[in-house]
Design a protein around this motif. Structure first.
Motif, PDB file in Angstrom:
ATOM      1  N   VAL A  46      65.154  31.375  -7.023  1.00  0.00           N
ATOM      2  CA  VAL A  46      66.210  30.866  -7.892  1.00  0.00           C
ATOM      3  C   VAL A  46      67.144  29.938  -7.124  1.00  0.00           C
ATOM      4  O   VAL A  46      67.818  29.088  -7.710  1.00  0.00           O
ATOM      5  CB  VAL A  46      66.999  32.042  -8.514  1.00  0.00           C
ATOM      6  N   CYS A  47      67.179  30.071  -5.799  1.00  0.00           N
ATOM      7  CA  CYS A  47      68.039  29.204  -4.987  1.00  0.00           C
ATOM      8  C   CYS A  47      67.465  27.804  -4.846  1.00  0.00           C
ATOM      9  O   CYS A  47      68.199  26.854  -4.562  1.00  0.00           O
ATOM     10  CB  CYS A  47      68.244  29.812  -3.603  1.00  0.00           C
ATOM     11  N   GLY A  48      66.154  27.658  -5.030  1.00  0.00           N
ATOM     12  CA  GLY A  48      65.552  26.344  -4.917  1.00  0.00           C
ATOM     13  C   GLY A  48      64.095  26.411  -4.506  1.00  0.00           C
ATOM     14  O   GLY A  48      63.495  27.486  -4.437  1.00  0.00           O
ATOM     15  N   ILE A  49      63.534  25.253  -4.228  1.00  0.00           N
ATOM     16  CA  ILE A  49      62.135  25.138  -3.835  1.00  0.00           C
ATOM     17  C   ILE A  49      62.053  24.354  -2.532  1.00  0.00           C
ATOM     18  O   ILE A  49      62.747  23.355  -2.350  1.00  0.00           O
ATOM     19  CB  ILE A  49      61.301  24.410  -4.906  1.00  0.00           C
ATOM     20  N   THR A  50      61.197  24.817  -1.637  1.00  0.00           N
ATOM     21  CA  THR A  50      60.963  24.119  -0.381  1.00  0.00           C
ATOM     22  C   THR A  50      59.503  23.714  -0.299  1.00  0.00           C
ATOM     23  O   THR A  50      58.617  24.540  -0.499  1.00  0.00           O
ATOM     24  CB  THR A  50      61.304  25.020   0.823  1.00  0.00           C
ATOM     25  N   HIS A  51      59.257  22.437  -0.039  1.00  0.00           N
ATOM     26  CA  HIS A  51      57.902  21.915   0.132  1.00  0.00           C
ATOM     27  C   HIS A  51      57.728  21.495   1.588  1.00  0.00           C
ATOM     28  O   HIS A  51      58.613  20.859   2.161  1.00  0.00           O
ATOM     29  CB  HIS A  51      57.664  20.684  -0.754  1.00  0.00           C
ATOM     30  N   TYR A  52      56.585  21.850   2.174  1.00  0.00           N
ATOM     31  CA  TYR A  52      56.264  21.421   3.532  1.00  0.00           C
ATOM     32  C   TYR A  52      54.937  20.670   3.509  1.00  0.00           C
ATOM     33  O   TYR A  52      53.946  21.171   2.987  1.00  0.00           O
ATOM     34  CB  TYR A  52      56.134  22.613   4.479  1.00  0.00           C
ATOM     35  N   CYS A  53      54.919  19.488   4.077  1.00  0.00           N
ATOM     36  CA  CYS A  53      53.687  18.708   4.196  1.00  0.00           C
ATOM     37  C   CYS A  53      53.612  18.110   5.600  1.00  0.00           C
ATOM     38  O   CYS A  53      54.637  17.854   6.231  1.00  0.00           O
ATOM     39  CB  CYS A  53      53.649  17.578   3.167  1.00  0.00           C
ATOM     40  N   LYS A  54      52.387  17.893   6.054  1.00  0.00           N
ATOM     41  CA  LYS A  54      52.216  17.283   7.370  1.00  0.00           C
ATOM     42  C   LYS A  54      52.659  15.831   7.364  1.00  0.00           C
ATOM     43  O   LYS A  54      53.109  15.308   8.377  1.00  0.00           O
ATOM     44  CB  LYS A  54      50.749  17.395   7.801  1.00  0.00           C
ATOM     45  N   ASP A  55      52.508  15.194   6.217  1.00  0.00           N
ATOM     46  CA  ASP A  55      52.891  13.789   6.086  1.00  0.00           C
ATOM     47  C   ASP A  55      53.914  13.674   4.966  1.00  0.00           C
ATOM     48  O   ASP A  55      53.690  14.163   3.854  1.00  0.00           O
ATOM     49  CB  ASP A  55      51.668  12.933   5.769  1.00  0.00           C
ATOM     50  N   VAL A  56      55.039  13.042   5.244  1.00  0.00           N
ATOM     51  CA  VAL A  56      56.097  12.914   4.243  1.00  0.00           C
ATOM     52  C   VAL A  56      55.607  12.180   3.001  1.00  0.00           C
ATOM     53  O   VAL A  56      56.113  12.389   1.894  1.00  0.00           O
ATOM     54  CB  VAL A  56      57.318  12.192   4.860  1.00  0.00           C
ATOM     55  N   HIS A  57      54.587  11.334   3.148  1.00  0.00           N
ATOM     56  CA  HIS A  57      54.059  10.591   2.002  1.00  0.00           C
ATOM     57  C   HIS A  57      53.252  11.477   1.056  1.00  0.00           C
ATOM     58  O   HIS A  57      52.927  11.064  -0.060  1.00  0.00           O
ATOM     59  CB  HIS A  57      53.194   9.428   2.492  1.00  0.00           C
ATOM     60  N   ASP A  58      52.913  12.691   1.499  1.00  0.00           N
ATOM     61  CA  ASP A  58      52.145  13.610   0.663  1.00  0.00           C
ATOM     62  C   ASP A  58      53.025  14.549  -0.154  1.00  0.00           C
ATOM     63  O   ASP A  58      52.518  15.387  -0.898  1.00  0.00           O
ATOM     64  CB  ASP A  58      51.202  14.453   1.530  1.00  0.00           C
ATOM     65  N   LEU A  59      54.340  14.429  -0.003  1.00  0.00           N
ATOM     66  CA  LEU A  59      55.245  15.308  -0.739  1.00  0.00           C
ATOM     67  C   LEU A  59      55.100  15.095  -2.245  1.00  0.00           C
ATOM     68  O   LEU A  59      54.991  13.957  -2.713  1.00  0.00           O
ATOM     69  CB  LEU A  59      56.695  15.051  -0.326  1.00  0.00           C
ATOM     70  N   PRO A  60      55.095  16.179  -3.027  1.00  0.00           N
ATOM     71  CA  PRO A  60      54.970  16.046  -4.485  1.00  0.00           C
ATOM     72  C   PRO A  60      56.283  15.594  -5.108  1.00  0.00           C
ATOM     73  O   PRO A  60      57.316  15.511  -4.432  1.00  0.00           O
ATOM     74  CB  PRO A  60      54.622  17.470  -4.922  1.00  0.00           C
ATOM     75  N   LEU A  61      56.256  15.322  -6.395  1.00  0.00           N
ATOM     76  CA  LEU A  61      57.484  15.005  -7.109  1.00  0.00           C
ATOM     77  C   LEU A  61      58.328  16.266  -7.235  1.00  0.00           C
ATOM     78  O   LEU A  61      57.794  17.377  -7.320  1.00  0.00           O
ATOM     79  CB  LEU A  61      57.159  14.454  -8.499  1.00  0.00           C
ATOM     80  N   PRO A  62      59.649  16.136  -7.236  1.00  0.00           N
ATOM     81  CA  PRO A  62      60.510  17.314  -7.381  1.00  0.00           C
ATOM     82  C   PRO A  62      60.212  18.083  -8.667  1.00  0.00           C
ATOM     83  O   PRO A  62      59.814  17.494  -9.679  1.00  0.00           O
ATOM     84  CB  PRO A  62      61.919  16.712  -7.406  1.00  0.00           C
ATOM     85  N   THR A  63      60.403  19.384  -8.611  1.00  0.00           N
ATOM     86  CA  THR A  63      60.148  20.250  -9.764  1.00  0.00           C
ATOM     87  C   THR A  63      61.424  20.549 -10.534  1.00  0.00           C
ATOM     88  O   THR A  63      61.472  20.447 -11.756  1.00  0.00           O
ATOM     89  CB  THR A  63      59.519  21.576  -9.302  1.00  0.00           C
ATOM     90  N   TYR A  64      62.480  20.927  -9.818  1.00  0.00           N
ATOM     91  CA  TYR A  64      63.756  21.268 -10.448  1.00  0.00           C
ATOM     92  C   TYR A  64      64.570  20.031 -10.821  1.00  0.00           C
ATOM     93  O   TYR A  64      65.300  20.039 -11.810  1.00  0.00           O
ATOM     94  CB  TYR A  64      64.607  22.106  -9.485  1.00  0.00           C
ATOM     95  N   VAL A  65      64.472  19.002  -9.995  1.00  0.00           N
ATOM     96  CA  VAL A  65      65.393  17.870 -10.083  1.00  0.00           C
ATOM     97  C   VAL A  65      64.702  16.650 -10.692  1.00  0.00           C
ATOM     98  O   VAL A  65      63.636  16.238 -10.240  1.00  0.00           O
ATOM     99  CB  VAL A  65      65.948  17.509  -8.692  1.00  0.00           C
ATOM    100  N   LYS A  66      65.337  16.079 -11.703  1.00  0.00           N
ATOM    101  CA  LYS A  66      64.812  14.872 -12.333  1.00  0.00           C
ATOM    102  C   LYS A  66      64.960  13.675 -11.398  1.00  0.00           C
ATOM    103  O   LYS A  66      65.919  13.585 -10.630  1.00  0.00           O
ATOM    104  CB  LYS A  66      65.586  14.566 -13.619  1.00  0.00           C
ATOM    105  N   ALA A  67      64.021  12.759 -11.494  1.00  0.00           N
ATOM    106  CA  ALA A  67      64.165  11.496 -10.769  1.00  0.00           C
ATOM    107  C   ALA A  67      65.347  10.733 -11.360  1.00  0.00           C
ATOM    108  O   ALA A  67      65.605  10.800 -12.567  1.00  0.00           O
ATOM    109  CB  ALA A  67      62.892  10.674 -10.891  1.00  0.00           C
ATOM    110  N   LEU A  68      66.080  10.020 -10.516  1.00  0.00           N
ATOM    111  CA  LEU A  68      67.275   9.315 -10.987  1.00  0.00           C
ATOM    112  C   LEU A  68      66.962   8.337 -12.110  1.00  0.00           C
ATOM    113  O   LEU A  68      67.768   8.140 -13.023  1.00  0.00           O
ATOM    114  CB  LEU A  68      67.930   8.577  -9.814  1.00  0.00           C
TER     115      LEU A  68
END
Length: 200
Positions: free
Chosen positions: A77-99
């Motif tokens: 409930v506090c949030g979500i943490t994503h870890y990837c070896k390459d920053v370009h592989d990070l998924p789109l945010p789940t909780y937060v809308k794109a601006l």
């Protein structure tokens, strides 16, 4: 734990700072409670030498495994943490809308704090959990609360960002510079000790 007469505390299968801190906390305040750590179980390590072994074990009991290709994910409930070896592989945010998907009109939010805790959101009395959930919704739909690092991590904590920002405004209005410096010093000390399991 003491009230439930627990004798063994089983922790996660990985050794990291949180697990080490939790173990220190238990040993300090409940030394009669035994602690089981998977990474110290030589028999377990022999049976599960790889992730494939762990998945096979789950499937043998009909438990569906989920393997995420976009990196390791921690969700609460506090949030979500994503870890990837390459920053370009990070998924789109789940909780937060794109601006680009957020409304161009700002949203007003009213937060009431008592003893450092948010007790009312937009006129609705709330427990700490409800306040955090409401803050997650409000901040998330307004694109607030995403942090990315060069190491390939992304942290989504919209509710925490909103509530701490509101509290920070109160501190700025209530403290002079000397009081703010003292508060910052003692808060940092207490937070570090809590992380180490030094305070109950």
């Amino acid at each position: 734990m003491a009230e439930k007469r627990m004798t063994v505390v089983a922790q996660s299968s990985r050794q990291n700072k949180k697990e080490i801190g939790f173990e220190k906390f238990v040993r300090m305040y409940a030394p009669h409670i035994g602690i089981y750590n998977a990474w110290r179980d030589s028999r377990l390590m022999e049976d599960f030498t790889s992730e494939a072994d762990q998945i096979a074990y789950l499937r043998s009991y009909g438990i569906k495994d989920v393997v995420k290709n976009n990196g390791e994910v921690h969700n609460s409930v506090c949030g979500i943490t994503h870890y990837c070896k390459d920053v370009h592989d990070l998924p789109l945010p789940t909780y937060v809308k794109a601006l680009r998907d957020c409304s161009e009109t700002g949203e007003f939010v009213s937060l009431t704090y008592r003893h450092g805790r948010c007790v009312n959101v937009n006129g609705v009395d709330a427990t700490p959990l409800i306040a955090l959930q409401m803050a997650n919704d409000i901040a998330g739909r307004n694109g607030v609360g995403v942090t990315r690092t060069r190491e390939g991590a992304m942290y989504e904590a919209p509710g925490m960002e909103l509530l701490t920002t509101g509290l920070r405004f109160l501190y700025e209005m209530s403290f002079d510079r000397t009081a703010a410096d003292l508060f910052r010093t003692y808060s940092s000390h207490v937070a570090q000790q809590l992380a180490l399991g030094q305070y109950a």
